[in-house]
Write a protein that holds these residues in place. Sequence first.
Motif, short mmCIF file in Angstrom:
data_model
loop_
_atom_site.label_atom_id
_atom_site.label_comp_id
_atom_site.label_asym_id
_atom_site.label_seq_id
_atom_site.Cartn_x
_atom_site.Cartn_y
_atom_site.Cartn_z
N UNK A 73 0.82 -1.22 0.00
CA UNK A 73 0.00 0.00 0.00
C UNK A 73 0.86 1.27 0.00
N UNK A 74 2.02 1.25 0.67
CA UNK A 74 2.89 2.43 0.75
C UNK A 74 4.32 2.01 0.43
N UNK A 75 4.98 2.82 -0.37
CA UNK A 75 6.36 2.50 -0.76
C UNK A 75 7.40 3.41 -0.12
N UNK A 76 7.01 4.28 0.80
CA UNK A 76 7.96 5.24 1.37
C UNK A 76 9.10 4.56 2.13
N UNK A 77 8.79 3.59 2.95
CA UNK A 77 9.80 2.94 3.79
C UNK A 77 10.22 1.57 3.25
N UNK A 78 9.82 1.25 2.03
CA UNK A 78 10.14 -0.07 1.48
C UNK A 78 11.59 -0.11 1.01
N UNK A 79 12.17 -1.28 1.12
CA UNK A 79 13.53 -1.49 0.65
C UNK A 79 13.51 -1.81 -0.83
N UNK A 80 14.68 -1.96 -1.42
CA UNK A 80 14.79 -2.16 -2.87
C UNK A 80 14.08 -3.43 -3.34
N UNK A 81 14.29 -4.54 -2.68
CA UNK A 81 13.67 -5.79 -3.11
C UNK A 81 12.16 -5.77 -2.88
N UNK A 82 11.72 -5.06 -1.84
CA UNK A 82 10.28 -4.93 -1.61
C UNK A 82 9.63 -4.10 -2.71
N UNK A 83 10.35 -3.06 -3.16
CA UNK A 83 9.84 -2.25 -4.27
C UNK A 83 9.80 -3.06 -5.56
N UNK A 84 10.83 -3.85 -5.77
CA UNK A 84 10.85 -4.70 -6.97
C UNK A 84 9.70 -5.70 -6.94
N UNK A 85 9.46 -6.30 -5.78
CA UNK A 85 8.34 -7.22 -5.63
C UNK A 85 7.00 -6.52 -5.82
N UNK A 86 6.91 -5.26 -5.37
CA UNK A 86 5.69 -4.48 -5.55
C UNK A 86 5.40 -4.27 -7.04
N UNK A 87 6.42 -3.85 -7.78
CA UNK A 87 6.21 -3.57 -9.21
C UNK A 87 5.97 -4.86 -10.00
#
Length: 113
Positions: A73-87
């Motif tokens: 739901x929020x990407x502000x505090x996400x790490x790189x791999x979490x962002x990659x998984x999100x996209x």
Amino acid sequence: MINSVSSVSFKANPQNAQERLSAPGSFTKPQVVDKPKKKGGFLKGLAKFVAAAIVVGGGVLLGYKKGVFKVLPHLENAKLMEKAGHYLGKAGEWIDDKAWSKLANLVTSKKSA
């Protein structure tokens, strides 16, 4: 008195000096023979590209369905791999909504008819 030794060759077949001079050098380029052009290279390349796209899309969809790629739901505090998984999860969601559901509806409507 010792006489000088004449030139002796132990080769199997002695070469003529003229043949050695007219032989191609070590660094000369070989003569290029024109090969006939291959036909159907574009269609083979297109088929490989489509097959690769299907495999990658299927992998992303499977990862989304199994929960490996999670949409955050929020990407502000996400790490790189979490962002990659999100996209990747967003891509899997798009494939599920736009392509897979339409294809599944098309196949099930054909079976019921």
